[in-house]
Design an enzyme around this catalytic site. Structure first.
Site, PDB file in Angstrom:
ATOM      1  N   GLU A 187       4.893  -9.972  12.277  1.00 58.04           N
ATOM      2  CA  GLU A 187       6.185  -9.067  12.497  1.00 58.04           C
ATOM      3  C   GLU A 187       7.435  -9.946  11.721  1.00 58.04           C
ATOM      4  O   GLU A 187       8.220  -9.381  11.406  1.00 58.04           O
ATOM      5  CB  GLU A 187       6.620  -9.147  13.876  1.00 58.04           C
ATOM      6  CG  GLU A 187       5.532  -7.885  14.587  1.00 58.04           C
ATOM      7  CD  GLU A 187       5.883  -6.608  13.895  1.00 58.04           C
ATOM      8  OE1 GLU A 187       7.057  -6.183  14.069  1.00 58.04           O
ATOM      9  OE2 GLU A 187       4.952  -6.115  13.478  1.00 58.04           O
ATOM     10  N   SER A 221      -4.391 -22.338  -2.379  1.00 59.12           N
ATOM     11  CA  SER A 221      -4.531 -20.946  -2.823  1.00 59.12           C
ATOM     12  C   SER A 221      -5.683 -20.697  -3.764  1.00 59.12           C
ATOM     13  O   SER A 221      -6.357 -19.696  -3.807  1.00 59.12           O
ATOM     14  CB  SER A 221      -3.262 -20.479  -3.447  1.00 59.12           C
ATOM     15  OG  SER A 221      -2.289 -20.018  -2.445  1.00 59.12           O
ATOM     16  N   HIS A 260      -5.788  -8.488   5.385  1.00 60.21           N
ATOM     17  CA  HIS A 260      -6.207  -9.496   4.589  1.00 60.21           C
ATOM     18  C   HIS A 260      -4.836 -10.556   4.588  1.00 60.21           C
ATOM     19  O   HIS A 260      -5.171 -11.680   4.949  1.00 60.21           O
ATOM     20  CB  HIS A 260      -6.575  -9.199   3.024  1.00 60.21           C
ATOM     21  CG  HIS A 260      -6.455 -10.571   2.297  1.00 60.21           C
ATOM     22  ND1 HIS A 260      -7.803 -11.394   2.465  1.00 60.21           N
ATOM     23  CD2 HIS A 260      -5.698 -11.120   1.272  1.00 60.21           C
ATOM     24  CE1 HIS A 260      -7.588 -12.369   1.550  1.00 60.21           C
ATOM     25  NE2 HIS A 260      -6.536 -12.328   1.055  1.00 60.21           N
ATOM     26  N   SER A 261      -3.867 -10.000   4.368  1.00 57.50           N
ATOM     27  CA  SER A 261      -2.397 -10.791   4.328  1.00 57.50           C
ATOM     28  C   SER A 261      -1.488  -9.571   4.827  1.00 57.50           C
ATOM     29  O   SER A 261      -1.717  -8.535   4.625  1.00 57.50           O
ATOM     30  CB  SER A 261      -2.355 -11.485   3.434  1.00 57.50           C
ATOM     31  OG  SER A 261      -1.856 -10.962   2.180  1.00 57.50           O
TER      32      SER A 261
END
Length: 425
Positions: free
Chosen positions: A87, A174, A310-311
């Site tokens: 959020e 990453s 996923h993200s």
């Protein structure tokens, strides 16, 4: 290699091979069918501690599923933090976040079985591993807000935690799969150190990664080197069913990831990743095996399901149905719900305690996030430091030029948000 000779062709047909079984301790009703499979140290009180860590990352608010907002049942710390930070990203307080709903037992259960001296490399969904090994909510918030308390000095995107000095976990990167050969290298180093100092506590290296990363060349190279050099490393594959939007059914035709270990001469075990007891016991045994007889690699394939997107950049409703997700959110498959039900059956947890714990954890996370946002960003000179022992002439010239531009156009830069302001450059 010694292989028996045969007068006839004997083709190995994958379709005729039996599927690798999945180890579990709790059945679908959250009942332990064989108490002898649970180690004496795994008391209900200890599992309760794991559960609270699992809760910390759980979702307690509303997550965006496509264009609709769907209220999710609160689960806990990893679970709660995920919900709040999801959020927070939507509100613009952080730029990016990755959740791990559905995989909490994989993270916390495995980390609980490892030793402090074990060297860990992770992918990007291992919040529970950091938490179980001593990372605190303040540490998470410092990284997510890129303030001066972030060990990474605010240089990396959110969720790329760094905790080597505190929890012996190398920084998240990453680049997919690169942490797997890093773990093999660390394991080989640990093996050499053990040979030099017999009194040193034995340690293993552990690499966490998803089944999607197992399609990277780094995975294969790491396994082959680990097998041929007998490295004490545990390859921890989180098979959550999806590599972003690509389902496992489109990623491989073989029997999952565990079957690949056999081809490299590595022992493997497939585990129910929604069963925290099974994850703990499997990891504990994997560590024992990895250290015996001078060391060897082990692969665990932890079967779970990525309930979340996923993200924050993903909308999973575009490639899977809500009905499918609901199945995995049920008590039979959800690791948070399964653990809670088992704890309640042992008389150490109640629904009321659950509600109170959620509220307390949620309050702590929101407070720490708010406080972290008030902390100054790292000093500006950090942009140039830690590459060379001393700044090169080129880097020094770039630093001077940047400072000149910032002084000329101060309204274009937020230097006051950084510790020391422009003088910190």
């Amino acid at each position: 290699m010694q292989s028996p000779l045969a007068p006839k062709m004997q083709w190995i047909e994958p379709s005729t091979m039996p599927l690798i079984p999945t180890f579990r301790i709790m059945n679908e009703e959250c009942v332990v069918e064989d108490e002898s499979m649970v180690s004496p140290e795994v008391t209900p009180e200890k599992v309760l501690g794991w559960y609270k860590n699992m809760l910390t990352g759980e979702s307690v608010g509303e997550l965006y599923l496509g264009s609709a907002r769907t209220a999710l049942t609160s689960l806990r710390l990893v679970h709660i933090m995920d919900g709040i930070m999801f959020e927070a990203q939507r509100h613009g307080r952080v730029s990016f976040y990755m959740v791990s709903h559905g995989e909490e037992a994989v993270m916390v259960g495995s980390a609980a079985a490892l030793a402090p001296e074990d060297v860990i490399t992770t992918q990007y969904r291992e919040h529970g591993v950091f938490l179980q090994r001593g990372f605190e909510v303040k540490d998470f918030m410092s990284q997510l807000t890129a303030n001066k308390n972030d060990p990474g000095k605010g240089r990396n995107m959110p969720v790329h935690y760094s905790g080597k000095s505190k929890v012996n976990i190398h920084a998240v990167a990453s680049t997919l799969g690169t942490q797997i050969p890093h773990a093999t290298g660390a394991a080989y180093a640990l093996k050499m150190l053990a040979l030099e100092d017999a009194g040193k506590a034995p340690a293993v290296a552990v690499a966490y990664f998803g089944e999607g990363a197992a399609s990277e060349g780094d995975f294969h190279g790491a396994l082959n080197v680990a097998a041929t050099r007998d490295c004490p490393v545990i390859f921890m594959c989180r098979n959550n069913g999806f590599a972003i939007s690509t389902p496992a059914s489109q990623q491989y035709r073989g029997d999952g990831i565990a079957s690949r270990a056999i081809g490299y001469g590595i022992e493997a075990l497939r585990v129910d990743g929604t069963d925290v007891l099974a994850v703990y016991e499997a990891t504990k045994e994997a560590r024992r095996r990895a250290l015996e007889d001078g060391g060897r690699p082990i692969l665990l394939e932890l079967m779970s399901y990525r309930i979340s997107h996923h993200s924050t950049s993903d909308d999973s409703s575009a490639y899977r149905s809500g009905k499918e997700v609901d199945v995995w959110k049920s008590t039979r498959h959800n690791p948070i719900a399964r653990t809670s039900r088992w704890l309640q059956s042992k008389g150490v947890w109640t629904e009321e305690q659950d509600r109170q714990a959620r509220a307390e954890i949620r309050k702590t996370i929101i407070t720490e996030l708010t406080e972290a946002e008030k902390v100054k960003k790292p000093v500006l000179r950090g942009v140039f430091s830690d590459v060379y022992a001393e700044l090169t002439e080129e880097a020094e010239a770039q630093r001077e030029e940047l400072k000149r531009i910032m002084l000329k156009y101060p309204e274009e830069y937020d230097c006051d948000q950084h510790e020391g302001g422009i003088s910190g450059l």
